[in-house]
Design an enzyme around this catalytic site. Structure first.
Site, PDB file in Angstrom:
ATOM      1  N   ASP A   1       0.834  -1.221   0.000  1.00 10.33           N
ATOM      2  CA  ASP A   1       0.000   0.000   0.000  1.00 10.33           C
ATOM      3  C   ASP A   1       0.863   1.264   0.000  1.00 10.33           C
ATOM      4  O   ASP A   1       0.363   2.366   0.199  1.00 10.33           O
ATOM      5  CB  ASP A   1      -0.938   0.009   1.201  1.00 10.33           C
ATOM      6  CG  ASP A   1      -0.175  -0.057   2.523  1.00 10.33           C
ATOM      7  OD1 ASP A   1       1.077  -0.006   2.497  1.00 10.33           O
ATOM      8  OD2 ASP A   1      -0.818  -0.152   3.584  1.00 10.33           O
TER       9      ASP A   1
ATOM     10  N   GLU B   1       3.097   2.254   2.154  1.00  9.68           N
ATOM     11  CA  GLU B   1       3.651   2.742   3.422  1.00  9.68           C
ATOM     12  C   GLU B   1       5.091   2.233   3.553  1.00  9.68           C
ATOM     13  O   GLU B   1       5.443   1.191   3.010  1.00  9.68           O
ATOM     14  CB  GLU B   1       2.799   2.240   4.604  1.00  9.68           C
ATOM     15  CG  GLU B   1       1.472   2.981   4.704  1.00  9.68           C
ATOM     16  CD  GLU B   1       0.637   2.563   5.899  1.00  9.68           C
ATOM     17  OE1 GLU B   1       1.006   1.600   6.596  1.00  9.68           O
ATOM     18  OE2 GLU B   1      -0.408   3.212   6.114  1.00  9.68           O
TER      19      GLU B   1
ATOM     20  N   ARG C   1      11.882  26.736   2.593  1.00  6.49           N
ATOM     21  CA  ARG C   1      11.470  27.983   1.929  1.00  6.49           C
ATOM     22  C   ARG C   1      10.109  28.473   2.432  1.00  6.49           C
ATOM     23  O   ARG C   1       9.718  29.588   2.147  1.00  6.49           O
ATOM     24  CB  ARG C   1      11.501  27.802   0.395  1.00  6.49           C
ATOM     25  CG  ARG C   1      12.945  27.785  -0.129  1.00  6.49           C
ATOM     26  CD  ARG C   1      13.028  27.339  -1.560  1.00  6.49           C
ATOM     27  NE  ARG C   1      12.747  25.914  -1.675  1.00  6.49           N
ATOM     28  CZ  ARG C   1      12.679  25.254  -2.826  1.00  6.49           C
ATOM     29  NH1 ARG C   1      12.888  25.896  -3.962  1.00  6.49           N
ATOM     30  NH2 ARG C   1      12.431  23.965  -2.843  1.00  6.49           N
ATOM     31  N   GLN C   2       9.395  27.634   3.189  1.00  7.51           N
ATOM     32  CA  GLN C   2       8.171  28.104   3.874  1.00  7.51           C
ATOM     33  C   GLN C   2       8.560  28.326   5.336  1.00  7.51           C
ATOM     34  O   GLN C   2       8.247  27.532   6.216  1.00  7.51           O
ATOM     35  CB  GLN C   2       7.051  27.062   3.726  1.00  7.51           C
ATOM     36  CG  GLN C   2       5.723  27.445   4.391  1.00  7.51           C
ATOM     37  CD  GLN C   2       4.838  28.376   3.575  1.00  7.51           C
ATOM     38  OE1 GLN C   2       5.007  28.486   2.364  1.00  7.51           O
ATOM     39  NE2 GLN C   2       3.934  29.079   4.233  1.00  7.51           N
TER      40      GLN C   2
ATOM     41  N   HIS D   1      18.123  26.895   4.015  1.00  3.17           N
ATOM     42  CA  HIS D   1      17.758  28.066   3.210  1.00  3.17           C
ATOM     43  C   HIS D   1      17.705  29.346   4.038  1.00  3.17           C
ATOM     44  O   HIS D   1      18.065  30.417   3.544  1.00  3.17           O
ATOM     45  CB  HIS D   1      16.427  27.813   2.506  1.00  3.17           C
ATOM     46  CG  HIS D   1      16.027  28.959   1.642  1.00  3.17           C
ATOM     47  ND1 HIS D   1      16.771  29.347   0.550  1.00  3.17           N
ATOM     48  CD2 HIS D   1      14.999  29.832   1.737  1.00  3.17           C
ATOM     49  CE1 HIS D   1      16.206  30.397  -0.011  1.00  3.17           C
ATOM     50  NE2 HIS D   1      15.135  30.719   0.696  1.00  3.17           N
TER      51      HIS D   1
ATOM     52  N   ASP E   1      21.638  36.665  -6.435  1.00  5.75           N
ATOM     53  CA  ASP E   1      21.036  37.869  -5.844  1.00  5.75           C
ATOM     54  C   ASP E   1      21.869  38.266  -4.631  1.00  5.75           C
ATOM     55  O   ASP E   1      22.793  37.549  -4.243  1.00  5.75           O
ATOM     56  CB  ASP E   1      19.557  37.644  -5.468  1.00  5.75           C
ATOM     57  CG  ASP E   1      19.385  36.439  -4.551  1.00  5.75           C
ATOM     58  OD1 ASP E   1      20.258  36.207  -3.687  1.00  5.75           O
ATOM     59  OD2 ASP E   1      18.392  35.707  -4.713  1.00  5.75           O
TER      60      ASP E   1
ATOM     61  N   LYS F   1      19.393  43.087 -10.316  1.00  8.96           N
ATOM     62  CA  LYS F   1      18.337  43.039 -11.337  1.00  8.96           C
ATOM     63  C   LYS F   1      17.846  44.451 -11.630  1.00  8.96           C
ATOM     64  O   LYS F   1      17.565  45.209 -10.706  1.00  8.96           O
ATOM     65  CB  LYS F   1      17.150  42.216 -10.838  1.00  8.96           C
ATOM     66  CG  LYS F   1      17.410  40.750 -10.758  1.00  8.96           C
ATOM     67  CD  LYS F   1      16.164  40.011 -10.324  1.00  8.96           C
ATOM     68  CE  LYS F   1      16.537  38.571 -10.003  1.00  8.96           C
ATOM     69  NZ  LYS F   1      15.639  37.873  -9.173  1.00  8.96           N
TER      70      LYS F   1
ATOM     71  N   ARG G   1      14.835  46.307 -13.978  1.00 12.44           N
ATOM     72  CA  ARG G   1      13.705  46.106 -14.892  1.00 12.44           C
ATOM     73  C   ARG G   1      13.865  47.022 -16.098  1.00 12.44           C
ATOM     74  O   ARG G   1      14.019  48.225 -15.969  1.00 12.44           O
ATOM     75  CB  ARG G   1      12.385  46.381 -14.150  1.00 12.44           C
ATOM     76  CG  ARG G   1      11.178  46.172 -15.023  1.00 12.44           C
ATOM     77  CD  ARG G   1       9.929  45.840 -14.241  1.00 12.44           C
ATOM     78  NE  ARG G   1       9.943  44.532 -13.606  1.00 12.44           N
ATOM     79  CZ  ARG G   1       9.783  43.369 -14.254  1.00 12.44           C
ATOM     80  NH1 ARG G   1       9.603  43.336 -15.560  1.00 12.44           N
ATOM     81  NH2 ARG G   1       9.798  42.236 -13.591  1.00 12.44           N
TER      82      ARG G   1
ATOM     83  N   ASP H   1      24.499  28.976  -5.694  1.00  8.50           N
ATOM     84  CA  ASP H   1      23.258  29.201  -4.950  1.00  8.50           C
ATOM     85  C   ASP H   1      23.103  28.055  -3.955  1.00  8.50           C
ATOM     86  O   ASP H   1      23.739  27.004  -4.100  1.00  8.50           O
ATOM     87  CB  ASP H   1      22.077  29.232  -5.930  1.00  8.50           C
ATOM     88  CG  ASP H   1      20.950  30.141  -5.431  1.00  8.50           C
ATOM     89  OD1 ASP H   1      20.984  30.549  -4.258  1.00  8.50           O
ATOM     90  OD2 ASP H   1      20.025  30.432  -6.225  1.00  8.50           O
TER      91      ASP H   1
HETATM   92  C1  R5P Z   1      15.875  31.281  -3.450  1.00  8.10           C
HETATM   93  O1  R5P Z   1      15.783  32.063  -2.529  1.00  8.10           O
HETATM   94  C2  R5P Z   1      16.895  30.193  -3.470  1.00  8.10           C
HETATM   95  O2  R5P Z   1      18.099  30.589  -2.885  1.00  8.10           O
HETATM   96  C3  R5P Z   1      17.142  29.738  -4.895  1.00  8.10           C
HETATM   97  O3  R5P Z   1      17.652  30.842  -5.618  1.00  8.10           O
HETATM   98  C4  R5P Z   1      15.874  29.274  -5.523  1.00  8.10           C
HETATM   99  O4  R5P Z   1      15.247  28.306  -4.716  1.00  8.10           O
HETATM  100  C5  R5P Z   1      16.161  28.692  -6.892  1.00  8.10           C
HETATM  101  O5  R5P Z   1      14.957  28.283  -7.446  1.00  8.10           O
HETATM  102  P1  R5P Z   1      14.815  27.937  -8.982  1.00  8.10           P
HETATM  103  O6  R5P Z   1      15.883  26.960  -9.343  1.00  8.10           O
HETATM  104  O7  R5P Z   1      13.427  27.364  -9.070  1.00  8.10           O
HETATM  105  O8  R5P Z   1      14.932  29.225  -9.760  1.00  8.10           O
END
Ligand code: R5P
Length: 284
Positions: free
Chosen positions: A34, A36, A91-92, A124, A161, A184, A186, A210
């Protein structure tokens, strides 16, 4: 001391056992019809200092982590050190909308139930560590990424970033390169320019670093921009290579190399975080 490997972290567990010169436990992990999960530790852990290694991704590996912790606790162990190489749901780390959980806190609270201390890698958001009531530490895979990149020879290490500048700095310092981050701007409703804040990438080999690559969207966009600004080669490096759906092939189409660590084991995991984890465990 004995290493108990979770099925999401088999290679890293082996590397860690070898780094520390200790035994790797024999763990059975399978699924019932199942779906599990079932785990069984076949070694006697009585009196042992147990280092349990399991990445918290994807969801079924989180359940396996809890089952393994509890299975270890059923022995008369001396201590359980839980190593969570990739801390999922980080990330949450806040309620963005009413009615949401703070998922990172949910995981932290559950991870500490059957553990005496916890180690994780490049979480993160560092403040998540404050949710732990047991001794816990976030260590970094970036210096080892730097050691690996040194042989490949990028001249500039770039964070995608400003928040990733510290990551870029710690990679660059480990290999003696320069570092910067992408700013960045725009241009219009549809276009955003990403440019290194202080350095020119023209004629240079560049590595973007990253903590996580998930969809690859951030790195693909950054690589295209850096190449249009004259970078001769662009490498992508991260601690946690999640590579959702076809992210890896999208990245490999534009980047000259894609590397990650063994916090999430996949074909790009050419850097091991075992050395850094072992160093921390030896401190006691
Ligand atoms: C964002 O704050 C993280 O440090 C990564 O930059 C992010 O999770 C990357 O996500 P993705 O590969 O979907 O652009």
């Amino acid at each position: 001391m004995i290493i108990v490997p979770g099925s999401a972290s088999l290679s890293l567990s082996k590397a860690l056992a070898s780094e520390l010169g200790v035994k790797l436990a024999n763990v059975e992990s399978r699924r019932f019809p199942d779906d599990e999960g079932y785990v069984r530790i076949h070694d006697d852990l009585d009196g042992e200092e147990v280092v349990l290694v399991q990445t918290a991704y994807p969801d079924e590996k989180i359940i396996e982590l809890f089952l393994l912790q509890d299975a270890a606790r059923e022995f008369n162990v001396n201590k359980i050190i839980t190593v969570v190489p990739y801390f999922g749901y980080a990330r949450q780390d806040r309620k963005f909308n009413t009615g949401e959980p703070i998922s990172a806190k949910t995981l932290a609270k559950h991870m500490q139930l059957s553990s005496d201390s916890l180690l994780t890698v490049d979480i993160h958001e560092e403040s998540i560590m404050d949710w732990f009531d047991i001794p816990s530490k976030n260590i970094s895979g970036m210096p080892q990424i730097g050691v690996h990149l040194k042989d490949i020879g990028p001249e500039i290490i770039i964070g995608p970033d400003k928040g990733a500048l510290e990551l870029a700095k710690s990679v660059a310092e480990a290999m003696g390169a320069s570092w910067d981050y992408l700013e960045k701007t725009r241009i219009d409703g549809e276009n955003v320019e990403m440019k290194a804040k202080n350095l020119s990438v023209s004629g240079k080999k560049v590595a973007i670093v990253d903590d996580i690559i998930a969809t690859g969207g951030t790195i693909v966009k950054a690589t295209e921009q850096l190449k249009s600004q004259g970078a001769t080669e662009v490498y992508a490096a991260c601690t946690h290579g999640l590579f959702a759906k076809n992210a890896l092939s999208k990245l490999q189409n534009v980047c000259d190399r894609v590397i990650s660590t063994d916090t999430i084991e996949n074909a790009t995991s050419v850097v091991s975080v075992a050395y850094e984890i072992a160093k921390e465990i030896r401190k006691g």
